[in-house]
Design a protein around this motif. Structure first.
Motif, mmCIF file in Angstrom:
data_model
loop_
_atom_site.group_PDB
_atom_site.id
_atom_site.type_symbol
_atom_site.label_atom_id
_atom_site.label_comp_id
_atom_site.label_asym_id
_atom_site.label_seq_id
_atom_site.Cartn_x
_atom_site.Cartn_y
_atom_site.Cartn_z
ATOM 1 N N GLY A 250 0.931 -1.016 0.009
ATOM 2 C CA GLY A 250 -0.168 0.213 -0.149
ATOM 3 C C GLY A 250 0.798 1.208 0.015
ATOM 4 N N GLY A 251 -0.019 2.360 -0.067
ATOM 5 C CA GLY A 251 0.851 3.802 -0.066
ATOM 6 C C GLY A 251 0.211 4.678 0.453
ATOM 7 N N VAL A 252 1.081 5.643 1.151
ATOM 8 C CA VAL A 252 0.524 6.806 1.843
ATOM 9 C C VAL A 252 1.031 8.176 1.557
ATOM 10 C CG1 VAL A 252 1.782 6.359 3.810
ATOM 11 C CG2 VAL A 252 -0.302 7.695 4.123
ATOM 12 N N LYS A 253 0.497 9.253 1.358
ATOM 13 C CA LYS A 253 1.054 10.715 1.163
ATOM 14 C C LYS A 253 1.083 11.163 2.129
ATOM 15 C CE LYS A 253 -0.103 10.731 -3.830
ATOM 16 N NZ LYS A 253 1.529 10.315 -4.191
ATOM 17 N N VAL A 254 2.283 12.177 2.598
ATOM 18 C CA VAL A 254 2.337 12.715 3.841
ATOM 19 C C VAL A 254 3.093 14.100 3.370
ATOM 20 C CG1 VAL A 254 2.831 10.746 5.136
ATOM 21 C CG2 VAL A 254 4.788 12.105 4.312
ATOM 22 N N CYS A 255 3.117 15.067 4.486
ATOM 23 C CA CYS A 255 3.718 16.435 3.904
ATOM 24 C C CYS A 255 4.478 16.800 5.158
ATOM 25 C CB CYS A 255 2.755 17.547 3.449
ATOM 26 S SG CYS A 255 3.626 18.774 3.191
ATOM 27 N N TRP A 256 5.729 16.370 5.215
ATOM 28 C CA TRP A 256 6.808 16.736 6.257
ATOM 29 C C TRP A 256 7.012 18.148 6.126
ATOM 30 C CZ3 TRP A 256 8.677 14.111 10.401
ATOM 31 C CH2 TRP A 256 9.561 14.493 11.188
ATOM 32 N N ASP A 257 6.842 19.004 7.132
ATOM 33 C CA ASP A 257 7.236 20.381 7.036
ATOM 34 C C ASP A 257 7.029 20.895 8.621
ATOM 35 O OD1 ASP A 257 6.649 23.173 6.827
ATOM 36 O OD2 ASP A 257 6.246 22.915 4.911
ATOM 37 N N VAL B 243 5.720 5.590 0.884
ATOM 38 C CA VAL B 243 5.424 6.925 1.307
ATOM 39 C C VAL B 243 5.947 7.807 0.274
ATOM 40 C CG1 VAL B 243 5.903 8.339 3.287
ATOM 41 C CG2 VAL B 243 6.165 5.757 3.378
ATOM 42 N N GLY B 244 4.982 8.732 0.163
ATOM 43 C CA GLY B 244 5.076 9.904 -1.126
ATOM 44 C C GLY B 244 5.121 11.147 -0.172
ATOM 45 N N GLN B 245 6.188 12.003 -0.385
ATOM 46 C CA GLN B 245 5.961 13.211 0.189
ATOM 47 C C GLN B 245 5.493 14.402 -0.723
ATOM 48 O OE1 GLN B 245 6.357 15.079 2.726
ATOM 49 N NE2 GLN B 245 7.618 17.255 2.222
ATOM 50 N N ILE B 246 4.661 14.962 -0.312
ATOM 51 C CA ILE B 246 3.768 15.983 -0.926
ATOM 52 C C ILE B 246 4.704 17.324 -0.868
ATOM 53 C CG2 ILE B 246 1.642 17.394 -1.087
ATOM 54 C CD1 ILE B 246 -0.081 15.085 -0.082
ATOM 55 N N GLY B 247 4.789 17.900 -2.089
ATOM 56 C CA GLY B 247 5.356 19.261 -2.230
ATOM 57 C C GLY B 247 6.840 19.302 -2.322
ATOM 58 N N PRO B 248 7.456 20.539 -2.558
ATOM 59 C CA PRO B 248 8.816 20.705 -3.126
ATOM 60 C C PRO B 248 9.963 20.448 -2.182
ATOM 61 C CG PRO B 248 7.897 22.734 -2.757
ATOM 62 C CD PRO B 248 6.709 21.684 -2.513
ATOM 63 N N PHE C 57 12.078 16.288 4.231
ATOM 64 C CA PHE C 57 11.377 14.824 4.258
ATOM 65 C C PHE C 57 12.468 13.765 4.351
ATOM 66 C CE2 PHE C 57 10.189 10.973 1.980
ATOM 67 C CZ PHE C 57 9.008 10.321 2.862
ATOM 68 N N PHE C 58 13.270 13.559 3.557
ATOM 69 C CA PHE C 58 14.335 12.441 3.412
ATOM 70 C C PHE C 58 15.215 12.575 4.770
ATOM 71 C CE2 PHE C 58 13.729 12.585 -1.483
ATOM 72 C CZ PHE C 58 13.035 11.275 -1.278
ATOM 73 N N ASP C 59 15.640 13.855 5.108
ATOM 74 C CA ASP C 59 16.487 13.750 6.231
ATOM 75 C C ASP C 59 15.768 13.254 7.512
ATOM 76 O OD1 ASP C 59 19.000 14.904 7.339
ATOM 77 O OD2 ASP C 59 17.600 15.852 8.716
ATOM 78 N N ALA C 60 14.570 13.846 7.647
ATOM 79 C CA ALA C 60 13.666 13.286 8.702
ATOM 80 C C ALA C 60 13.419 11.888 8.744
ATOM 81 C CB ALA C 60 12.358 14.114 8.852
ATOM 82 N N TYR C 61 13.069 11.452 7.489
ATOM 83 C CA TYR C 61 12.602 9.934 7.617
ATOM 84 C C TYR C 61 13.986 8.870 7.790
ATOM 85 C CZ TYR C 61 7.750 9.633 6.689
ATOM 86 O OH TYR C 61 6.487 9.720 7.125
ATOM 87 N N VAL D 72 -8.551 18.231 5.355
ATOM 88 C CA VAL D 72 -6.972 17.679 5.163
ATOM 89 C C VAL D 72 -6.322 17.546 6.581
ATOM 90 C CG1 VAL D 72 -4.934 18.406 4.153
ATOM 91 C CG2 VAL D 72 -7.036 18.760 3.060
ATOM 92 N N SER D 73 -6.317 18.453 7.207
ATOM 93 C CA SER D 73 -5.949 18.313 8.662
ATOM 94 C C SER D 73 -6.211 17.097 9.496
ATOM 95 C CB SER D 73 -6.015 19.416 9.576
ATOM 96 O OG SER D 73 -5.671 19.690 10.637
ATOM 97 N N ASP D 74 -7.406 16.744 9.276
ATOM 98 C CA ASP D 74 -7.828 15.818 10.058
ATOM 99 C C ASP D 74 -7.537 14.301 9.237
ATOM 100 O OD1 ASP D 74 -9.259 17.105 11.902
ATOM 101 O OD2 ASP D 74 -11.127 16.652 11.037
ATOM 102 N N SER D 75 -7.034 14.338 7.950
ATOM 103 C CA SER D 75 -6.958 12.829 7.393
ATOM 104 C C SER D 75 -5.513 12.720 6.779
ATOM 105 C CB SER D 75 -8.041 13.075 6.234
ATOM 106 O OG SER D 75 -9.135 13.002 6.472
ATOM 107 N N VAL D 76 -4.760 13.778 6.566
ATOM 108 C CA VAL D 76 -3.408 13.475 6.170
ATOM 109 C C VAL D 76 -2.371 13.988 6.833
ATOM 110 C CG1 VAL D 76 -1.998 14.202 4.114
ATOM 111 C CG2 VAL D 76 -4.139 14.129 3.919
ATOM 112 N N THR D 77 -1.315 13.199 7.141
ATOM 113 C CA THR D 77 -0.124 13.296 8.034
ATOM 114 C C THR D 77 0.563 14.579 7.657
ATOM 115 O OG1 THR D 77 -0.440 10.902 8.554
ATOM 116 C CG2 THR D 77 1.841 12.446 9.346
ATOM 117 N N CYS D 78 0.474 15.645 8.286
ATOM 118 C CA CYS D 78 1.132 17.045 8.008
ATOM 119 C C CYS D 78 1.876 17.576 9.189
ATOM 120 C CB CYS D 78 0.089 17.925 7.794
ATOM 121 S SG CYS D 78 -0.785 17.865 6.076
ATOM 122 N N GLY D 79 3.071 18.210 9.041
ATOM 123 C CA GLY D 79 3.903 18.632 9.795
ATOM 124 C C GLY D 79 4.974 17.827 10.226
ATOM 125 N N ASN D 80 5.803 18.082 11.413
ATOM 126 C CA ASN D 80 6.958 17.380 11.696
ATOM 127 C C ASN D 80 6.862 16.478 12.920
ATOM 128 O OD1 ASN D 80 6.838 19.335 13.490
ATOM 129 N ND2 ASN D 80 8.850 20.409 13.130
#
Length: 318
Positions: A212-219, A294-299, A304-308, A264-272
């Protein structure tokens, strides 16, 4: 133990960016790659749609990680005989590290030649026949096939891998899970649904992989991450069969007006928040998934890669 891979989004990034992400994913400790196949992005804000088979050829020379299509549709836009040739060549280039993930597709990508878009039951029937045709071609033997949906005349693939690539079947409901269990070498689904995994297992999927797959946005700024996801990927929150039936990015943009930043806030993993990211991935492990992409959303891929690399993947290993 589950493996964690990186998801390459052909809808959001250019070919050069995807290659750079693949290299960075390998450095960060991801052990596999997956890549989407789209003719159109979901909306204009995403802004890309490189041809997946060209990308796979380039990726085979850029990194040594196994690669899976998540997923391609071998039934309408591409004939299964053509998809089989593309997949066989990909498996040779990747030295046996290629997995063919297939699904019944979306009108968004498959209507572009003017073909009628069938109901799910017919699309599932088409996919079953397509998988049969591709498996026969993967043997390297000559194939003639006159089926309900496809005709193949005296076709033979001369470039084939030593072993045929596994064919994983995507699904989002019980009927699709049962089809995957019956005809697939594994099951692809995007939500950590233990019951759906159980349906796949009961239908013949025992011992076969579930991915499976999941999109996140590390920020570092969670509100900024939510806004970014809301702009680029509100379509992730559209309900039911809309994703399979709407024919153009403009239609998805119209439907996505129903998606709010709060949703979005309730459903997608956002932040750090480390625990939020670890929990999101652990939910797949607990539901019985063998591979999670895992897919990172945004530029901001570097953060993201450093944190993961240093925080998230080590926490998942414990």
């Amino acid at each position: 133990m589950s493996e964690f891979g990186y998801f390459l989004s052909c809808e959001e990034f250019t070919p050069e960016q995807l290659l750079a992400q693949a290299r960075r994913a390998a450095e960060a400790g991801f052990t596999r790659l997956a890549v989407s196949d789209h003719y159109h992005p979901w909306n204009d804000a995403q802004g890309n749609s490189p041809f997946v088979w060209s990308m796979i050829g380039a990726l085979s020379q850029a990194v040594d990680l196994p690669l899976t299509t998540l997923v391609t549709c071998p039934t309408v836009r591409l004939h299964p005989a053509v998809t089989a040739q593309a997949a066989a060549t990909s498996a040779v280039l990747l030295r046996g590290r290629f997995t063919l993930g297939v699904g019944t597709g979306e009108a968004l990508n498959e209507h572009v030649l003017g073909d009628r878009w069938p109901a799910f039951s017919e699309r599932a029937e088409m996919l079953e026949e397509a998988v049969e045709v591709m498996r026969r071609l993967f043997t390297g033997g000559q194939v003639t096939h006159h089926g309900r949906h496809y005709t193949v005349e005296n076709a033979r693939l001369y470039t084939v891998p030593a072993e045929p690539p596994p064919v994983l079947v995507s699904g989002f409901g019980p009927a699709a899970a049962a089809l995957a269990g019956r005809i697939g070498d594994g099951f692809v689904t995007m939500t950590p649904d233990r019951d759906l995994v159980g349906e796949f297992r009961k239908a013949g999927g025992a011992g076969k992989p579930v991915i499976g797959g999941v999109k996140v946005c590390w920020d570092d700024d969670r509100d900024r991450a939510v806004d970014l996801v809301h702009r680029l990927w509100p379509t992730e929150l559209l309900p039911g069969e809309l994703a399979q039936l709407l024919p153009s990015p403009a239609h998805f943009e119209q439907a996505a007006e129903l998606v709010t930043p709060a949703m979005v806030s309730d459903s997608v993993t956002c932040g750090n928040d480390l625990e939020a990211h670890v929990s999101a991935l652990r939910s797949y492990v607990e539901a019985g998934f063998d591979e999670v992409y895992v897919g990172q959303i945004g530029p901001d891929n570097e953060a993201f890669f450093d944190a993961y690399h240093h925080r998230v993947l080590p926490a998942l290993a414990t």
